[in-house]
Structure formats: structure tokens, C-alpha cells
Design a protein around this motif. Structure first.
Motif, PDB file in Angstrom:
ATOM      1  N   LYS A 106       3.433   6.721   7.034  1.00  0.00           N
ATOM      2  CA  LYS A 106       2.522   5.595   7.236  1.00  0.00           C
ATOM      3  C   LYS A 106       1.527   6.006   8.307  1.00  0.00           C
ATOM      4  CE  LYS A 106       2.706   0.623   7.688  1.00  0.00           C
ATOM      5  NZ  LYS A 106       2.895  -0.150   8.899  1.00  0.00           N
ATOM      6  N   ILE A 107       0.245   5.868   8.022  1.00  0.00           N
ATOM      7  CA  ILE A 107      -0.775   6.318   8.977  1.00  0.00           C
ATOM      8  C   ILE A 107      -1.562   5.167   9.599  1.00  0.00           C
ATOM      9  CG2 ILE A 107      -0.982   8.651   8.062  1.00  0.00           C
ATOM     10  CD1 ILE A 107      -3.382   7.818   6.442  1.00  0.00           C
ATOM     11  N   THR A 108      -1.231   3.940   9.232  1.00  0.00           N
ATOM     12  CA  THR A 108      -1.823   2.782   9.894  1.00  0.00           C
ATOM     13  C   THR A 108      -0.713   2.011  10.601  1.00  0.00           C
ATOM     14  OG1 THR A 108      -1.640   1.495   7.846  1.00  0.00           O
ATOM     15  CG2 THR A 108      -3.771   2.540   8.289  1.00  0.00           C
ATOM     16  N   GLU A 131       0.107  -4.347   4.256  1.00  0.00           N
ATOM     17  CA  GLU A 131      -0.838  -5.363   3.807  1.00  0.00           C
ATOM     18  C   GLU A 131      -2.030  -4.649   3.191  1.00  0.00           C
ATOM     19  OE1 GLU A 131      -1.746  -7.419   7.438  1.00  0.00           O
ATOM     20  OE2 GLU A 131      -2.805  -5.731   8.288  1.00  0.00           O
ATOM     21  N   ILE A 132      -3.013  -5.403   2.725  1.00  0.00           N
ATOM     22  CA  ILE A 132      -4.229  -4.795   2.200  1.00  0.00           C
ATOM     23  C   ILE A 132      -4.823  -3.904   3.285  1.00  0.00           C
ATOM     24  CG2 ILE A 132      -6.573  -5.245   1.381  1.00  0.00           C
ATOM     25  CD1 ILE A 132      -5.478  -7.889   0.208  1.00  0.00           C
ATOM     26  N   GLY A 133      -5.155  -2.672   2.934  1.00  0.00           N
ATOM     27  CA  GLY A 133      -5.722  -1.724   3.878  1.00  0.00           C
ATOM     28  C   GLY A 133      -4.714  -0.771   4.508  1.00  0.00           C
ATOM     29  N   THR A 134      -3.409  -1.067   4.388  1.00  0.00           N
ATOM     30  CA  THR A 134      -2.387  -0.150   4.902  1.00  0.00           C
ATOM     31  C   THR A 134      -2.529   1.189   4.188  1.00  0.00           C
ATOM     32  OG1 THR A 134      -0.845  -1.935   5.417  1.00  0.00           O
ATOM     33  CG2 THR A 134       0.111   0.256   5.094  1.00  0.00           C
ATOM     34  N   SER A 177      -4.331  -4.334  -2.888  1.00  0.00           N
ATOM     35  CA  SER A 177      -3.902  -5.730  -2.931  1.00  0.00           C
ATOM     36  C   SER A 177      -2.431  -5.773  -2.547  1.00  0.00           C
ATOM     37  CB  SER A 177      -4.126  -6.359  -4.312  1.00  0.00           C
ATOM     38  OG  SER A 177      -3.280  -5.766  -5.270  1.00  0.00           O
ATOM     39  N   PHE A 178      -2.010  -6.924  -2.049  1.00  0.00           N
ATOM     40  CA  PHE A 178      -0.620  -7.062  -1.604  1.00  0.00           C
ATOM     41  C   PHE A 178      -0.279  -8.535  -1.519  1.00  0.00           C
ATOM     42  CE2 PHE A 178       2.846  -7.338   1.431  1.00  0.00           C
ATOM     43  CZ  PHE A 178       3.660  -6.272   1.067  1.00  0.00           C
ATOM     44  N   ASN A 227       6.442 -10.060  -2.746  1.00  0.00           N
ATOM     45  CA  ASN A 227       7.374 -10.445  -3.803  1.00  0.00           C
ATOM     46  C   ASN A 227       6.696 -10.785  -5.131  1.00  0.00           C
ATOM     47  OD1 ASN A 227       9.494 -10.102  -1.972  1.00  0.00           O
ATOM     48  ND2 ASN A 227       9.320 -12.227  -1.297  1.00  0.00           N
ATOM     49  N   VAL A 228       5.395 -10.514  -5.251  1.00  0.00           N
ATOM     50  CA  VAL A 228       4.657 -10.827  -6.475  1.00  0.00           C
ATOM     51  C   VAL A 228       3.986  -9.583  -7.057  1.00  0.00           C
ATOM     52  CG1 VAL A 228       2.764 -12.179  -7.472  1.00  0.00           C
ATOM     53  CG2 VAL A 228       4.264 -13.211  -5.754  1.00  0.00           C
ATOM     54  N   SER A 229       3.166  -8.894  -6.243  1.00  0.00           N
ATOM     55  CA  SER A 229       2.433  -7.746  -6.764  1.00  0.00           C
ATOM     56  C   SER A 229       1.820  -6.938  -5.630  1.00  0.00           C
ATOM     57  CB  SER A 229       1.321  -8.190  -7.720  1.00  0.00           C
ATOM     58  OG  SER A 229       0.335  -8.919  -7.019  1.00  0.00           O
ATOM     59  N   TYR A 230       1.506  -5.695  -5.952  1.00  0.00           N
ATOM     60  CA  TYR A 230       0.675  -4.872  -5.082  1.00  0.00           C
ATOM     61  C   TYR A 230       0.007  -3.786  -5.904  1.00  0.00           C
ATOM     62  CZ  TYR A 230       4.421  -1.313  -4.763  1.00  0.00           C
ATOM     63  OH  TYR A 230       5.374  -0.368  -5.039  1.00  0.00           O
ATOM     64  N   LYS A 231      -1.093  -3.293  -5.356  1.00  0.00           N
ATOM     65  CA  LYS A 231      -1.854  -2.238  -6.013  1.00  0.00           C
ATOM     66  C   LYS A 231      -2.231  -1.218  -4.960  1.00  0.00           C
ATOM     67  CE  LYS A 231      -6.015  -1.626  -8.841  1.00  0.00           C
ATOM     68  NZ  LYS A 231      -7.125  -2.379  -9.480  1.00  0.00           N
ATOM     69  N   THR A 232      -2.003   0.052  -5.286  1.00  0.00           N
ATOM     70  CA  THR A 232      -2.370   1.130  -4.374  1.00  0.00           C
ATOM     71  C   THR A 232      -3.357   2.052  -5.070  1.00  0.00           C
ATOM     72  OG1 THR A 232      -0.549   2.560  -5.092  1.00  0.00           O
ATOM     73  CG2 THR A 232      -0.132   1.115  -3.194  1.00  0.00           C
TER      74      THR A 232
END
Length: 148
Positions: A39-41, A46-49, A70-71, A74-79
Motif C-alpha cells: 500500500k503506497i497511500t 477508499e477511492i484514490g487508494t 470506486s469503492f 461490502n457492495v463493489s469496488y473497481k481498480t
């Protein structure tokens, strides 16, 4: 439109499955070519991590920067992964069902330029070979290894 996709049902609560997968520090456990993630942040995911990922691709080390686009817990995320101009979006959706948690995944490669467009199918096949079974590996890790 997805370049490749998968889905799986994991017999564990959505909170556990989401927390395990959203923390990319766990990726080396279920993505066989990923050797390390850092992890670099600062702060919570969250969004932007951003994470740095080191994986072996065809016998060579490749370094990627991965950012959460997006984050929703418990629903969704996009990287989005960027490795020397190869940009790949991985999107996950989580649904609580009677059997546990359904996870739906899709990957989209972004290519620019004539040569990249010519090689896109080959790149998709390489990524599918490397990451295509990762949801099954998450299932095995969470169900068979007694987590949660």
C-alpha cells in the motif's frame, strides 16, 4: 464490455469476503503470479487508494500501480492497474445471497495505438491465464482454510 469475466459463490458472509478481497495485501494468496503488494497511500481503503504490485509475467518481474476508482464497502469496488502503459480495470460486485456471497468480476483492457490494438487479444489471453481463476482461489482460501 468486459474482456473477460467470472463469478463465484463463496459460503461466507459478504463482509468477510469483501474485506479480504478489497485489501490487495491479500492478493499474493489468491493470484498465483502476484509476488508482493504494498500500500503506497495512507489511511483506509477508499477511492484514490494506491498499491504497488509486483508480479511475474512470463518469467519476468512486472511492477504495476493499482488505484481504486470506486469503492462502496461490502457492495463493489473497481481498480485500475497501470504497468508500462498497459491499463487494466478490474471490477468486483458483491451480493449477499442465501448460500453466502456472490462475487461477480469483470476485466477490461484499455489499449491505445495500432500495435497495442493488434496485440490486445494476446494480452487478454495472458491476463486470463494468470488471473482467470482467482475467484476460485479466493473461494478455496476462505472456505477451506477455515477463515471467518
Amino acid at each position: 464490455m468486459a474482456d473477460f469475466q467470472a463469478n463465484v459463490i463463496i459460503a461466507k458472509p459478504v463482509e468477510l469476503v469483501f474485506a479480504y478481497m478489497a485489501n490487495l495485501g491479500n492478493a499474493p494468496e489468491y493470484m498465483r503470479n502476484v509476488e508482493e503488494t504494498h500500500k503506497i497511500t495512507e489511511g483506509p481503503i477508499e477511492i484514490g487508494t494506491k498499491y504497488q504490485e509486483i508480479r511475474k509475467v512470463r518469467g519476468k518481474k512486472a511492477v504495476s500501480e493499482i488505484e481504486y476508482l470506486s469503492f462502496e464497502e461490502n457492495v463493489s469496488y473497481k481498480t485500475r492497474s497501470n504497468s508500462n502503459g498497459l491499463i487494466v480495470d478490474y471490477e468486483y460486485e458483491f451480493s449477499e445471497i442465501d448460500e453466502g456471497t456472490q462475487v461477480q468480476f469483470k476485466a477490461v483492457l484499455h489499449v491505445k495505438g495500432f500495435m497495442m490494438k493488434l496485440t490486445k487479444r494476446m494480452l487478454v489471453n495472458i491476463l486470463r491465464a494468470e488471473d482467470g481463476d482467482h475467484l476460485e482461489r479466493v473461494k478455496k482460501s476462505l472456505e477451506e482454510d477455515g477463515r471467518g
